[in-house]
Design a protein around this motif. Structure first.
Motif, mmCIF file in Angstrom:
data_model
loop_
_atom_site.group_PDB
_atom_site.id
_atom_site.type_symbol
_atom_site.label_atom_id
_atom_site.label_comp_id
_atom_site.label_asym_id
_atom_site.label_seq_id
_atom_site.Cartn_x
_atom_site.Cartn_y
_atom_site.Cartn_z
ATOM 1 N N ASP A 158 0.832 -1.205 0.000
ATOM 2 C CA ASP A 158 0.000 0.000 0.000
ATOM 3 C C ASP A 158 0.866 1.254 0.000
ATOM 4 O O ASP A 158 0.593 2.223 -0.714
ATOM 5 C CB ASP A 158 -0.932 0.019 1.219
ATOM 6 N N GLU A 159 1.933 1.234 0.795
ATOM 7 C CA GLU A 159 2.841 2.380 0.870
ATOM 8 C C GLU A 159 3.536 2.619 -0.485
ATOM 9 O O GLU A 159 3.656 3.752 -0.941
ATOM 10 C CB GLU A 159 3.892 2.138 1.958
ATOM 11 N N ALA A 160 3.958 1.546 -1.139
ATOM 12 C CA ALA A 160 4.620 1.671 -2.438
ATOM 13 C C ALA A 160 3.661 2.236 -3.485
ATOM 14 O O ALA A 160 4.035 3.091 -4.294
ATOM 15 C CB ALA A 160 5.174 0.324 -2.878
ATOM 16 N N VAL A 161 2.414 1.767 -3.476
ATOM 17 C CA VAL A 161 1.417 2.263 -4.423
ATOM 18 C C VAL A 161 1.146 3.748 -4.169
ATOM 19 O O VAL A 161 1.114 4.557 -5.095
ATOM 20 C CB VAL A 161 0.116 1.441 -4.327
ATOM 21 N N ALA A 162 0.963 4.116 -2.906
ATOM 22 C CA ALA A 162 0.694 5.510 -2.570
ATOM 23 C C ALA A 162 1.876 6.402 -2.961
ATOM 24 O O ALA A 162 1.693 7.495 -3.500
ATOM 25 C CB ALA A 162 0.395 5.647 -1.073
ATOM 26 N N SER A 163 3.076 5.927 -2.719
ATOM 27 C CA SER A 163 4.267 6.699 -3.063
ATOM 28 C C SER A 163 4.362 6.893 -4.578
ATOM 29 O O SER A 163 4.649 7.996 -5.064
ATOM 30 C CB SER A 163 5.513 5.982 -2.535
ATOM 31 N N GLY A 164 4.122 5.811 -5.336
ATOM 32 C CA GLY A 164 4.169 5.909 -6.795
ATOM 33 C C GLY A 164 3.099 6.839 -7.325
ATOM 34 O O GLY A 164 3.344 7.626 -8.248
ATOM 35 N N ALA A 165 1.896 6.777 -6.751
ATOM 36 C CA ALA A 165 0.818 7.659 -7.181
ATOM 37 C C ALA A 165 1.150 9.115 -6.873
ATOM 38 O O ALA A 165 0.899 10.004 -7.682
ATOM 39 C CB ALA A 165 -0.482 7.256 -6.500
ATOM 40 N N ALA A 166 1.731 9.337 -5.711
ATOM 41 C CA ALA A 166 2.085 10.713 -5.319
ATOM 42 C C ALA A 166 3.136 11.277 -6.275
ATOM 43 O O ALA A 166 3.054 12.441 -6.677
ATOM 44 C CB ALA A 166 2.616 10.732 -3.889
ATOM 45 N N GLU A 167 4.111 10.473 -6.670
ATOM 46 C CA GLU A 167 5.138 10.931 -7.622
ATOM 47 C C GLU A 167 4.536 11.218 -8.978
ATOM 48 O O GLU A 167 4.919 12.168 -9.649
ATOM 49 C CB GLU A 167 6.225 9.859 -7.764
ATOM 50 N N HIS A 168 3.581 10.405 -9.385
ATOM 51 C CA HIS A 168 2.974 10.557 -10.710
ATOM 52 C C HIS A 168 2.074 11.781 -10.790
ATOM 53 O O HIS A 168 2.046 12.461 -11.809
ATOM 54 C CB HIS A 168 2.185 9.296 -11.062
ATOM 55 N N TRP A 169 1.328 12.044 -9.745
ATOM 56 C CA TRP A 169 0.311 13.103 -9.792
ATOM 57 C C TRP A 169 0.771 14.437 -9.236
ATOM 58 O O TRP A 169 -0.009 15.382 -9.187
ATOM 59 C CB TRP A 169 -0.955 12.639 -9.063
ATOM 60 N N THR A 170 2.012 14.530 -8.766
ATOM 61 C CA THR A 170 2.475 15.826 -8.255
ATOM 62 C C THR A 170 3.546 16.411 -9.126
ATOM 63 O O THR A 170 4.065 15.844 -10.013
ATOM 64 C CB THR A 170 3.030 15.694 -6.827
#
Length: 81
Positions: A69-81
């Motif tokens: 979950d942490e890896a997915v959230a981190s990847g999403a945060a990098e992609h959308w910011t």
């Protein structure tokens, strides 16, 4: 037109042009489908997800759901910011 000869053991070598066109690789499976006219069509069967077992080595240590979950959230945060 490509042709092949059946051996005494019932085996054939599929011509390279046909293998390439059908995307066949060692271990590929073929389906022989009867037609209404009495002939057969040859179809390359889609690989099963089970065929992928062992392709990727397991991680050196187990990964928890929280880690995922942490890896997915981190990847999403990098992609959308």
């Amino acid at each position: 037109m490509s042709t092949a000869t059946v051996t005494s053991k019932g085996q054939i070598t599929i011509p390279v042009e046909v293998r390439n066109k059908l995307g066949l690789r060692p271990g590929s499976r073929l389906a022989f489908v009867p037609t209404a006219s009495g002939s057969y069509e040859i179809h390359a069967q889609a690989a099963s997800i089970r065929d992928l077992k062992g392709v990727v080595a397991p991680p050196p240590e187990p990964v928890t759901l929280d880690d995922m979950d942490e890896a997915v959230a981190s990847g999403a945060a990098e992609h959308w910011t």
